[in-house]
Design a protein around this motif. Structure first.
Motif, PDB file in Angstrom:
ATOM      1  N   HIS A  95      -4.237  -5.487  -2.861  1.00  0.00           N
ATOM      2  CA  HIS A  95      -5.546  -4.973  -2.474  1.00  0.00           C
ATOM      3  C   HIS A  95      -6.613  -5.526  -3.419  1.00  0.00           C
ATOM      4  CE1 HIS A  95      -8.446  -2.236  -0.764  1.00  0.00           C
ATOM      5  NE2 HIS A  95      -8.685  -1.661  -1.938  1.00  0.00           N
TER       6      HIS A  95
ATOM      7  N   LYS B 128      -4.563  -5.361   8.368  1.00  0.00           N
ATOM      8  CA  LYS B 128      -3.700  -4.228   8.686  1.00  0.00           C
ATOM      9  C   LYS B 128      -2.386  -4.315   7.930  1.00  0.00           C
ATOM     10  CE  LYS B 128      -2.445  -1.513  12.775  1.00  0.00           C
ATOM     11  NZ  LYS B 128      -2.493  -1.520  14.260  1.00  0.00           N
ATOM     12  N   VAL B 129      -1.940  -3.178   7.387  1.00  0.00           N
ATOM     13  CA  VAL B 129      -0.653  -3.062   6.703  1.00  0.00           C
ATOM     14  C   VAL B 129       0.189  -2.076   7.498  1.00  0.00           C
ATOM     15  CG1 VAL B 129       0.517  -2.464   4.545  1.00  0.00           C
ATOM     16  CG2 VAL B 129      -1.783  -3.479   4.491  1.00  0.00           C
TER      17      VAL B 129
ATOM     18  N   ARG C 108       0.238  -0.983  -0.113  1.00  0.00           N
ATOM     19  CA  ARG C 108      -0.958  -1.823  -0.090  1.00  0.00           C
ATOM     20  C   ARG C 108      -1.108  -2.592  -1.403  1.00  0.00           C
ATOM     21  NH1 ARG C 108      -6.054   1.474   1.498  1.00  0.00           N
ATOM     22  NH2 ARG C 108      -4.939   3.291   0.658  1.00  0.00           N
TER      23      ARG C 108
ATOM     24  N   GLU D 148       4.748   0.151   4.421  1.00  0.00           N
ATOM     25  CA  GLU D 148       4.506  -0.970   3.519  1.00  0.00           C
ATOM     26  C   GLU D 148       3.406  -0.601   2.521  1.00  0.00           C
ATOM     27  OE1 GLU D 148       3.623  -4.570   5.543  1.00  0.00           O
ATOM     28  OE2 GLU D 148       5.487  -4.580   6.706  1.00  0.00           O
TER      29      GLU D 148
ATOM     30  N   ALA E  98       0.168   2.956   9.975  1.00  0.00           N
ATOM     31  CA  ALA E  98      -0.473   1.724   9.514  1.00  0.00           C
ATOM     32  C   ALA E  98      -1.747   2.089   8.752  1.00  0.00           C
ATOM     33  CB  ALA E  98      -0.791   0.815  10.690  1.00  0.00           C
TER      34      ALA E  98
ATOM     35  N   ASN F 274      -8.112  -8.176   1.619  1.00  0.00           N
ATOM     36  CA  ASN F 274      -7.416  -9.351   1.096  1.00  0.00           C
ATOM     37  C   ASN F 274      -8.358 -10.212   0.258  1.00  0.00           C
ATOM     38  OD1 ASN F 274      -8.952 -10.884   2.882  1.00  0.00           O
ATOM     39  ND2 ASN F 274      -7.232 -11.393   4.230  1.00  0.00           N
TER      40      ASN F 274
ATOM     41  N   TRP G   7      -5.216  -0.119   6.243  1.00  0.00           N
ATOM     42  CA  TRP G   7      -5.874  -1.400   5.994  1.00  0.00           C
ATOM     43  C   TRP G   7      -6.066  -1.625   4.495  1.00  0.00           C
ATOM     44  CZ3 TRP G   7      -6.005   1.163  10.365  1.00  0.00           C
ATOM     45  CH2 TRP G   7      -6.021   0.443  11.573  1.00  0.00           C
ATOM     46  N   LYS G   8      -6.054  -2.896   4.099  1.00  0.00           N
ATOM     47  CA  LYS G   8      -6.360  -3.277   2.724  1.00  0.00           C
ATOM     48  C   LYS G   8      -7.297  -4.485   2.760  1.00  0.00           C
ATOM     49  CE  LYS G   8      -2.600  -6.582   1.835  1.00  0.00           C
ATOM     50  NZ  LYS G   8      -1.416  -6.901   0.996  1.00  0.00           N
TER      51      LYS G   8
ATOM     52  N   GLU H 125      -0.340   8.581   1.495  1.00  0.00           N
ATOM     53  CA  GLU H 125       0.579   7.652   0.853  1.00  0.00           C
ATOM     54  C   GLU H 125       1.275   8.315  -0.330  1.00  0.00           C
ATOM     55  OE1 GLU H 125      -1.200   3.287   1.373  1.00  0.00           O
ATOM     56  OE2 GLU H 125      -2.656   4.705   0.556  1.00  0.00           O
TER      57      GLU H 125
END
Length: 491
Positions: free
Chosen positions: A83, A73-74, A80, A78, A61, A66, A63-64, A203
């Protein structure tokens, strides 16, 4: 019957969708386009989803930011997308966030930080937080203190330092939010913790060979005969094909109204035909029905498994014959309508355009401090764009083409790209049949002669395999666009 291998990828001459027309340059529509900030993606003028153009991987996991200025949390695997970053005093959609590094927040209960001690090593660390409080270091380091500038990510403060190995105490006074202490010369996106340290995995974002072949590759004539299995002089094998493996009462192939039926009780059963081509090939298979464990399309060095009905593609360079056979782990009954194999060749020229922001530091000084894109293997045949901090350079873009181990580059100035957090960039790379020219923020490297491009269509095109960035858009053309247009589009 319309071939299932046209249309879906624009091979049947589909016109460009009007929603994608705005991504043209000089009237030339890109073969592949990704507007990450708007969530618009296309191949050969046909809109596709994110997964229709890119493959993405991340094992944890992350974070991005919003649109409400909240870190959310992503889940693992998945991307991002969506972002946001603070830019010009505004929270703006930045596109997709990508970080090639594993990072760990060493602090506990980081959303609202309290005084604590952590074990650190003698390498560069970066402390960052938001809020109006103060963090004072003692023990392994005494740099700072670091004073908060206000709530919200737009007021984030950062400090990089190199402690001694040992225990570092962070004494907190006032309001300290979204605090992060990580190894590395710059702060990455926030990682929220509670009672334990949290790490985020690297990533990976890339365009896979199948999409590259369909967007910029040139496909030759069909390499196989009797691709639809319509001719059967011998009822036990279609014309032009040879039986392979076990064939008996329980393991056989037979003609079917939808092509060919392959039945097996678990034995290695199938048919084979030689394509005669050792270079990159686009291979496709249309499966009408499957019961049991599925079917495999196999070359000596590669195997591609199909476990549900549909049309599937892959790219291979393996020169061995193509086998269509039963997957031998259990019984199966499969009907295949069509198989195709076509040689894929590179275009003579190509243009790439990309926009976004990068976060970089001078340290560690390296020839590839960041790599916005890389296509192919660096030591052999490749096309890539690197950003160097080697020697006196702080952000030198180098647009490179390597064929047969011979490397040619078009080089920007040493200070072309600034060292900063979320520093905007706009870059383009043009390769004609004989010349390379790079563009960065409205400046040209000038043209450098090169000897053509290797065939890279069996390799993925990687986006930021090295670096931390947000990518707003990426576009690709199988032709060399004019320098004047590139200067304008990157300004």
């Amino acid at each position: 019957m319309r071939s299932p291998f046209t249309g879906m990828w624009g091979l049947s001459g589909l016109g460009q969708a009007s929603s994608l027309a705005r991504y043209s340059i000089g009237g030339k529509a890109p073969a592949a386009v990704a507007d990450f900030s708007a969530g618009a993606y296309g191949l050969n003028g046909a809109p596709v989803g994110f997964d229709g153009l890119f493959s993405f991987a991340r094992l944890s996991a992350i974070w991005k930011m919003n649109a409400l200025d909240h870190w959310v949390k992503v889940l693992a695997w998945e991307p991002r997308t969506g972002h946001h970053i603070w830019q010009g005093g505004k929270l703006v959609p930045a596109g997709i966030a990508v970080c090639s590094e594993v990072r760990t927040n060493l602090l506990l209960n980081s959303d609202t930080l309290s005084t604590q001690s952590v074990t650190v090593s003698a390498v560069k660390h970066t402390l960052s937080f938001t809020g109006t409080g103060t963090v004072t270091l003692s023990g392994a380091a005494t740099d700072g203190p670091l004073f908060g500038m206000g709530t919200s990510e737009k007021n984030s403060v950062r400090m990089s330092f190199t402690p001694s190995a040992g225990s570092l105490t962070l004494t907190v006074s006032g309001d300290v939010q979204n605090a992060q202490l990580e190894t590395g010369p710059y702060a990455t996106d926030y990682i929220s913790t509670q009672g334990a340290q949290v790490s985020t995995a690297a990533e990976s974002l890339q365009i896979d060979p199948v999409e590259l072949v369909h967007s910029v590759g040139t496909l030759g004539p069909e390499l196989l005969g009797n691709t639809g299995f319509t001719a059967w002089a011998d009822p036990t094998v279609p014309d032009g094909w040879t039986k392979t493996g076990t064939h008996n009462a329980n393991n056989f192939v037979e003609q079917h109204e939808n092509g060919i039926r392959i039945v097996s009780d678990g034995a290695f059963t199938g048919i084979t035909q030689n394509t005669g081509i050792s270079g990159p090939k686009l291979v496709g298979i249309e499966v009408v029905s499957i019961s049991g464990v599925g079917v495999v399309v196999q070359f000596d060095g590669q195997s591609f498994f199909v476990q549900q009905p549909g049309t599937f593609y892959f790219v291979t360079t393996d020169p061995s014959p193509i086998f269509i056979l039963k997957r031998w782990s259990g019984p199966t009954d499969v009907v295949v309508r069509l198989v195709t194999a076509r040689e894929a060749t590179m275009p003579e020229a190509m243009t790439m355009v990309m926009n976004g922001t990068m976060t970089r530091a001078k340290e560690p000084a390296s020839y590839d401090n960041a790599v916005p894109f890389r296509w192919g293997e660096g030591a052999g045949n490749s096309i890539d764009l690197i950003v160097s901090t080697s020697g006196t350079a702080i952000g030198q873009p180098i647009f490179r083409n390597r064929i047969g181990g011979t490397l040619i580059g078009a080089v920007g100035t040493e200070d072309a790209l600034a060292l900063a957090v979320a520093e905007p960039f706009s870059m383009a790379f043009v390769l004609s049949a004989t010349e390379i020219e790079g563009f960065y923020n409205g400046v040209s490297t000038g043209k450098t002669t090169h000897g053509g491009m290797a065939n890279l269509l069996a390799s993925p095109l990687q986006i930021f395999p090295v670096g931390s960035a947000t990518l707003k858009d990426f576009r690709l053309w199988p032709e060399a666009l004019p320098s004047a247009d590139m200067l304008e589009v990157t300004t």
